[in-house]
Design a protein around this motif. Structure first.
Motif, PDB file in Angstrom:
ATOM      1  N   VAL A 175       0.773  -1.190   0.488  1.00 55.67           N
ATOM      2  CA  VAL A 175       0.159  -0.703   0.130  1.00 55.67           C
ATOM      3  C   VAL A 175       0.742   1.142  -0.128  1.00 55.67           C
ATOM      4  CG1 VAL A 175      -2.464   1.713   0.626  1.00 55.67           C
ATOM      5  CG2 VAL A 175      -2.178  -1.375   1.516  1.00 55.67           C
ATOM      6  N   LEU A 189       0.471   4.956   0.874  1.00 52.74           N
ATOM      7  CA  LEU A 189      -0.343   5.957   1.849  1.00 52.74           C
ATOM      8  C   LEU A 189       0.160   7.061   1.282  1.00 52.74           C
ATOM      9  CD1 LEU A 189      -2.412   5.489   3.908  1.00 52.74           C
ATOM     10  CD2 LEU A 189      -0.895   5.775   5.415  1.00 52.74           C
ATOM     11  N   ILE A 223      -4.701   6.855  -2.096  1.00 54.94           N
ATOM     12  CA  ILE A 223      -4.238   5.792  -1.642  1.00 54.94           C
ATOM     13  C   ILE A 223      -4.082   4.586  -2.381  1.00 54.94           C
ATOM     14  CG2 ILE A 223      -4.416   3.976   0.066  1.00 54.94           C
ATOM     15  CD1 ILE A 223      -6.105   5.719   1.635  1.00 54.94           C
ATOM     16  N   VAL A 266      -9.122   8.981   6.754  1.00 50.04           N
ATOM     17  CA  VAL A 266      -7.296   8.468   6.009  1.00 50.04           C
ATOM     18  C   VAL A 266      -7.853   7.253   6.143  1.00 50.04           C
ATOM     19  CG1 VAL A 266      -5.214   8.142   5.840  1.00 50.04           C
ATOM     20  CG2 VAL A 266      -6.356  10.315   5.690  1.00 50.04           C
ATOM     21  N   LEU A 296      -8.131   3.566   4.305  1.00 50.85           N
ATOM     22  CA  LEU A 296      -7.255   2.857   3.885  1.00 50.85           C
ATOM     23  C   LEU A 296      -7.779   1.038   4.529  1.00 50.85           C
ATOM     24  CD1 LEU A 296      -3.980   1.833   4.009  1.00 50.85           C
ATOM     25  CD2 LEU A 296      -3.981   2.742   6.362  1.00 50.85           C
ATOM     26  N   GLU A 346      -2.207  11.757   6.369  1.00 44.26           N
ATOM     27  CA  GLU A 346      -1.258  10.400   6.376  1.00 44.26           C
ATOM     28  C   GLU A 346      -0.723   9.926   7.312  1.00 44.26           C
ATOM     29  OE1 GLU A 346      -2.083  12.937   4.206  1.00 44.26           O
ATOM     30  OE2 GLU A 346      -3.909  11.503   2.894  1.00 44.26           O
TER      31      GLU A 346
END
Lengths: 404, 404
Positions: free
Chosen positions: B94, B96, B101, B129, B133, B179
DNA sequence: TTAGTTAGGAAGGGGTCCTGACCAAAGATT
DNA sequence: AATCTTTGGTCAGGACCCCTTCCTAACTAA
């Protein structure tokens, strides 16, 4: 402190690998806690008693371990203490610097049993220096005789960068000491069987501080040496960082505010700034005999500052800030947990606070800043530590002379 | 690329250690050369045929290896090719970042089989956020189903430093992105069984360049990212250097000649110099939405320079020199073999020559300076590489689901 | 068809580690 | 003084891993 093994020598799974691993752990344990019984080793390592006993038997047969008295005073059977045999082997460390050549021979515990030194050769030519080096090592080996077993490793400290791939000394174009022009591995090759390790002196000082000195409790620190020359030893994750070509830590080239980089002027920014700060007329181009002069001049400035002369105090303040700037740069790059100051100039107490203030002001996450505790023996101690590390790991891989 | 294991987990000698080592080597060989027969593995690794066969049997029973056709066309008996089972497991990476994302799921070969992305949450709050996620990861896991085996590792890239001891994201005081305020390990803990690795984005870009990119052939290099923000990823001896507190590579703090350090002005010396060079009025305090602006401004300058405007050319020249100074500082500290430039600004071709010239002029032993080849996918690739490395090493240690 | 070659398997041997039982001796307890 | 408990070390047995050697099946080359 690990010196990275090349990735080429990937260990294959095998019974001997297992055995050597066991032996290494047992031996390491005996080094750590001497004297120690088999049962204690088993408890401490988690290896079973029988396996430890077996390993101890092997190591004793190989001449590496010796019984050392009995464990009494507690209930139960009397245990036999073990220690590393005094004849298990020894190592030699040499500090090859422009002032003199120093040698130290020590057993595998790092206890020196022999020390010697020679003044620099006159005239100072590479061939002469090499001859003196050979002489000193040869004497040490003959004097050690077989009382301490065989020679297991030799570590040589030099004031130059060392190529990590080949262990060859890299000559410095701008300050060609004769000591920097000889290659210890070639010079000593026919004299000793043992592996010959060559390393930069500041790196070795850092290693020493890691073993015995002010960095005992951290595995990530920078050792900043400031004297006639300057340099840095870097230990990250308990590994010595030498750089791709061995010139990691050449902080003399860092640019600082009082000596900004510019065309043709940028080289030795930090080095020039420090030298020029203490002695505006000289800069860094002092040559060989000028080195001691540079340190002396700095000392005089410190003395004058201590007596209260405002001008000298300003110089000290400014120098501290310059050094702090360099350290801040190092922190921005590798983020050490601790920074140690060393060297005749770097160790001066008057410098510490200005440096700390500057780093606090400039670094992203300021590290602890301390002074090295080993003084001018650091280099030799570091070489010793390097040789010891090698010798100890080699011990199990190649069983001692008794088994051949 | 090794991510250093803690020295606490010292492996004890045992039969299982040996077996796992064998299995790991066999599995690694299959990863390297797919498809491959047992005999080829034996020849390539030096392990005996019977042992390899035994290991292959174990790995097949564990669901990690699968037969994949026959080896024909040569003399002798027909060999059976083996490959890693498609259901051996998969990893999730991932990225971020403030723009969006991104997620990528891949099998153990690193072949992505699923990709997705979400725009940033509105309003941009940490809780939102975090929810996004979770959403993205949860979707990926359900969609992967059991076609690819179980999830073996998750790697999350963040734009902040990450504490190497705890893997916690370190919030940045001066640019508090939402983030940067969430902790992926906590956010995802109840969602996934697999280990969750968190790492800085620039570090991951460096890892990616090491795996697939311009640094494939060296194990010691620096990756310098210059965009709206700036940072550096450092790989030395094939190890990622993260620093004692995770802030290694924060080169924005380096002091450079056009922005000398001074009381209260020294922080972000290099970062200020670069930003100020392109856009004198702004400096580095652009805030969140100003980031894209900063890059756009730089692009305009490059365009004007390309059209021949002398003033813009001078800016590019000066910027290149500033970057070169920073790189020279990095070289003086850790001496990388190669320096890679990356990021929307750093990748601009007009910058390369001025940078090279400056480094040549300032560094003790100038490294090769190249540009990264992976563009803006580098970060995600790096996260993938990190997760893969972990997954592959965990595979043998804990036998697959079939054996439980 | 025959000879050579090769992948894989089987058998046996050697080594290493572990568990659990055992032993002998010393201190602790009565 | 007699007994109990504790403890370091050994012994026996077993599990397991890797290796060498031999064998077989199957393919290619002549």
């Amino acid at each position: 402190m690990e010196i990275r093994k090349g990735p080429g020598l990937r260990a294959l799974p095998s019974m001997t690998l297992l055995r050597e691993l066991t032996d290494q752990i047992v031996l390491d344990t005996v080094f750590e806690q001497t004297p120690v019984t088999r049962a204690e080793i088993a408890q401490h390592t988690g290896i079973s008693k029988t396996t430890v006993s077996e390993s101890a038997r092997r190591l004793e047969a190989a001449g590496l371990l010796l019984p050392a008295g009995e464990q009494r005073g507690r209930q139960g059977r009397v245990g036999t203490y073990y220690q590393v045999a005094p004849t298990a082997g020894y190592v030699v460390a040499v500090d090859l610097n422009p002032t003199r050549i120093r040698l130290c021979a020590a057993d595998l515990f790092g206890h020196p049993f022999q020390q010697s030194a020679l003044p620099p050769a006159q005239p100072r030519e590479p061939a002469r220096v090499a001859e003196r080096l050979r002489e000193l090592v040869a004497d040490a080996v003959t004097e050690a005789g077989s009382d301490h077993g065989r020679l297991l490793a030799v570590a040589v400290s030099v004031a130059n960068p060392v190529d990590p791939a080949t262990s060859r000394v890299i000559p410095l174009a701008d300050t060609p000491y004769p000591e920097g022009l000889i290659q210890p591995q070639e010079t000593l090759a026919d004299l000793v069987e043992a592996p010959i390790l060559v390393e930069n002196d500041v790196n070795l000082a850092a290693v020493a501080e890691r073993w015995h000195g002010a960095a005992r409790t951290t595995d990530s620190f920078a050792y900043v040496y400031i004297g006639a020359g300057m340099g840095m030893g870097l230990v990250v994750g308990d590994q010595l960082i030498r750089g791709a070509r061995g010139v990691a830590g050449e902080i003399g080239y860092l640019s600082v505010s009082s000596q900004p980089a510019g065309p043709g002027l940028g080289r030795h920014g930090f080095a020039r700034a420090v030298a020029g700060g203490f002695h505006p007329e000289r800069g860094q181009d002092g040559g060989q005999d000028g080195d001691q002069v540079a340190v002396d001049v700095a000392r005089q400035v410190f003395d004058r500052a201590a007596r209260g002369e405002a001008e000298a105090q300003a110089v000290v303040e400014r120098e501290g800030r310059t050094i702090g700037e360099a350290i801040a740069a190092v922190c921005a790059v590798i983020d050490p947990e601790v920074v140690l100051l060393g060297g005749p100039i770097g160790l001066h107490p008057a410098l510490l606070e200005p440096v700390r203030a500057a780093v606090r002001d400039l670094a992203p996450l300021p590290p602890a800043i301390e002074v090295g505790t080993l003084g001018d023996t650091a280099v030799l101690h570091g070489a010793l530590a390097l040789a010891l590390r090698r010798a100890r790991t080699d011990l199990c891989a190649r069983p001692g002379p008794a088994s051949r």
